[in-house]
Motif scaffolding. Structure first.
Motif, mmCIF file in Angstrom:
data_model
loop_
_atom_site.group_PDB
_atom_site.id
_atom_site.type_symbol
_atom_site.label_atom_id
_atom_site.label_comp_id
_atom_site.label_asym_id
_atom_site.label_seq_id
_atom_site.Cartn_x
_atom_site.Cartn_y
_atom_site.Cartn_z
ATOM 1 N N GLY A 86 1.850 8.066 13.420
ATOM 2 C CA GLY A 86 2.863 8.651 12.536
ATOM 3 C C GLY A 86 2.468 8.589 11.077
ATOM 4 O O GLY A 86 2.817 9.466 10.283
ATOM 5 N N LYS A 87 1.711 7.565 10.707
ATOM 6 C CA LYS A 87 1.269 7.425 9.316
ATOM 7 C C LYS A 87 0.298 8.539 8.933
ATOM 8 O O LYS A 87 0.343 9.048 7.816
ATOM 9 N N MET B 65 0.816 -1.203 0.000
ATOM 10 C CA MET B 65 0.000 0.000 0.000
ATOM 11 C C MET B 65 0.859 1.267 0.000
ATOM 12 O O MET B 65 0.603 2.187 -0.759
ATOM 13 N N GLU B 66 1.882 1.289 0.856
ATOM 14 C CA GLU B 66 2.716 2.491 0.947
ATOM 15 C C GLU B 66 3.461 2.766 -0.354
ATOM 16 O O GLU B 66 3.677 3.925 -0.721
ATOM 17 N N VAL B 67 3.840 1.709 -1.053
ATOM 18 C CA VAL B 67 4.532 1.892 -2.334
ATOM 19 C C VAL B 67 3.577 2.510 -3.354
ATOM 20 O O VAL B 67 3.948 3.442 -4.084
ATOM 21 N N ALA B 68 2.339 2.044 -3.391
ATOM 22 C CA ALA B 68 1.347 2.603 -4.319
ATOM 23 C C ALA B 68 1.073 4.076 -4.010
ATOM 24 O O ALA B 68 0.969 4.906 -4.929
ATOM 25 N N ILE B 69 0.971 4.420 -2.731
ATOM 26 C CA ILE B 69 0.757 5.820 -2.351
ATOM 27 C C ILE B 69 1.939 6.675 -2.797
ATOM 28 O O ILE B 69 1.766 7.735 -3.402
ATOM 29 N N ALA B 70 3.136 6.198 -2.513
ATOM 30 C CA ALA B 70 4.343 6.964 -2.843
ATOM 31 C C ALA B 70 4.502 7.147 -4.348
ATOM 32 O O ALA B 70 4.775 8.257 -4.823
ATOM 33 N N VAL B 71 4.305 6.078 -5.098
ATOM 34 C CA VAL B 71 4.441 6.159 -6.557
ATOM 35 C C VAL B 71 3.343 7.051 -7.137
ATOM 36 O O VAL B 71 3.600 7.882 -8.013
ATOM 37 N N GLY B 72 2.123 6.905 -6.637
ATOM 38 C CA GLY B 72 1.019 7.746 -7.104
ATOM 39 C C GLY B 72 1.273 9.213 -6.842
ATOM 40 O O GLY B 72 1.032 10.067 -7.703
ATOM 41 N N TRP B 73 1.783 9.525 -5.651
ATOM 42 C CA TRP B 73 2.102 10.910 -5.283
ATOM 43 C C TRP B 73 3.167 11.472 -6.232
ATOM 44 O O TRP B 73 2.998 12.551 -6.792
ATOM 45 N N ALA B 74 4.251 10.719 -6.423
ATOM 46 C CA ALA B 74 5.347 11.198 -7.275
ATOM 47 C C ALA B 74 4.898 11.354 -8.720
ATOM 48 O O ALA B 74 5.215 12.366 -9.375
ATOM 49 N N LEU B 75 4.150 10.377 -9.231
ATOM 50 C CA LEU B 75 3.672 10.474 -10.616
ATOM 51 C C LEU B 75 2.704 11.644 -10.795
ATOM 52 O O LEU B 75 2.780 12.367 -11.790
ATOM 53 N N ALA B 76 1.803 11.811 -9.841
ATOM 54 C CA ALA B 76 0.837 12.912 -9.939
ATOM 55 C C ALA B 76 1.550 14.257 -9.938
ATOM 56 O O ALA B 76 1.263 15.124 -10.773
ATOM 57 N N ALA C 216 9.699 5.896 5.654
ATOM 58 C CA ALA C 216 9.086 6.506 6.831
ATOM 59 C C ALA C 216 7.821 5.755 7.236
ATOM 60 O O ALA C 216 7.572 5.525 8.424
ATOM 61 N N TRP C 217 7.015 5.376 6.255
ATOM 62 C CA TRP C 217 5.783 4.617 6.523
ATOM 63 C C TRP C 217 6.118 3.324 7.277
ATOM 64 O O TRP C 217 5.442 2.963 8.242
ATOM 65 N N ARG C 218 7.147 2.650 6.813
ATOM 66 C CA ARG C 218 7.534 1.380 7.424
ATOM 67 C C ARG C 218 8.219 1.565 8.780
ATOM 68 O O ARG C 218 8.341 0.612 9.547
ATOM 69 N N GLY C 219 8.636 2.790 9.073
ATOM 70 C CA GLY C 219 9.351 3.055 10.319
ATOM 71 C C GLY C 219 8.531 3.772 11.370
ATOM 72 O O GLY C 219 9.101 4.288 12.332
ATOM 73 N N THR C 220 7.207 3.809 11.192
ATOM 74 C CA THR C 220 6.386 4.530 12.158
ATOM 75 C C THR C 220 5.128 3.745 12.508
ATOM 76 O O THR C 220 4.781 2.777 11.829
ATOM 77 N N TYR D 132 2.768 14.953 3.319
ATOM 78 C CA TYR D 132 2.923 14.749 1.880
ATOM 79 C C TYR D 132 1.779 15.405 1.103
ATOM 80 O O TYR D 132 1.994 15.934 0.011
ATOM 81 N N ALA D 133 0.580 15.401 1.663
ATOM 82 C CA ALA D 133 -0.553 16.060 0.996
ATOM 83 C C ALA D 133 -0.341 17.572 0.946
ATOM 84 O O ALA D 133 -0.537 18.204 -0.104
ATOM 85 N N ILE D 134 0.072 18.146 2.055
ATOM 86 C CA ILE D 134 0.338 19.599 2.096
ATOM 87 C C ILE D 134 1.445 19.952 1.119
ATOM 88 O O ILE D 134 1.343 20.918 0.358
ATOM 89 N N ASN D 135 2.507 19.164 1.130
ATOM 90 C CA ASN D 135 3.601 19.408 0.193
ATOM 91 C C ASN D 135 3.113 19.318 -1.245
ATOM 92 O O ASN D 135 3.496 20.143 -2.092
#
Length: 159
Positions: free
Chosen positions: A68-69, A1-12, A60-64, A76-79
Motif C-alpha cells: 500500500g505504501k 519518514m512519512e512525515v518528512a515525505i508529506a511535508v516535503g511534498w506539500a512544501l514543494a 494513510a502511510w501508517r494505516g497500510t 502522490y507523485a502523479i498528483n
C-alpha cells in the motif's frame, strides 16, 4: 519518514506552484467572473489544502502495509505532477484553454487519492475532500475564464 515525505511534498507543491504563478498584467486584464475569490485568498487556501493532504498521507502511510505504501507514493507523485503542470500552462504560457484540459487530469488524480486512501484510513480519505472541492471549483473558474476570453493563441516569437 512519512512525515518528512508529506511535508516535503506539500512544501514543494506550495512553493513551486507559487513560483510558477505569475499574476501580472496579462492575468489582470482577463475577463473573470464576479464570483472569483480575491487573489490573496488562493495562497492561504492552497496552504490549508496541501497541509490537509499531507496529513492524509501520514495517516494513510501508517494505516497500510508495504504494498500500500508503494501505491500511496505513486498516487502522490502523479498528483504532484498534475498539480505542478496547471500553473505554467495557465500563467507562464498564457493558455487557460490548455490548463482547462489539464485540470481534468489533476481532478482525476485527487479523486484517485480520495478513493485509494479510504481502505488505509477513512479520515485520510476525508482530508482529501477539500482538495477535490477546490480543484472542482478551480476547474469551473478556469472554464468561465476560457469562455469569457478564448480562444487563446500560442505566442509568436519576435523576429
Amino acid at each position: 519518514m512519512e512525515v518528512a515525505i508529506a511535508v516535503g511534498w506539500a512544501l514543494a507543491l506550495g512553493l513551486v506552484g507559487g513560483l510558477l504563478t505569475d499574476v501580472g498584467d496579462w492575468y489582470a486584464g482577463l475577463r473573470k467572473p464576479s464570483w472569483q475569490p480575491p487573489d490573496w485568498l488562493f495562497g492561504p487556501a492552497w496552504t490549508v489544502i496541501l497541509g490537509l493532504a499531507a496529513w492524509a498521507f501520514v495517516l494513510a502511510w501508517r494505516g497500510t502495509d508495504e504494498s500500500g505504501k508503494g501505491l500511496l507514493l505513486g498516487l502522490y507523485a502523479i498528483n504532484g505532477v498534475f498539480h505542478l503542470l496547471w500553473s505554467p500552462l495557465f500563467f507562464k504560457w498564457k493558455r487557460p484553454d490548455w490548463a482547462l484540459v489539464e485540470v481534468a487530469f489533476l481532478w482525476a488524480s485527487v479523486l484517485a487519492l480520495a478513493i485509494a486512501l479510504r481502505p488505509m484510513s477513512v479520515l485520510a480519505s476525508w482530508l482529501i475532500v477539500p482538495y477535490l472541492v477546490w480543484v472542482s471549483f478551480a476547474a469551473i473558474l478556469n472554464l468561465a475564464i476560457v469562455r469569457r476570453n478564448g480562444p487563446f493563441a500560442p505566442r509568436r516569437a519576435s523576429l
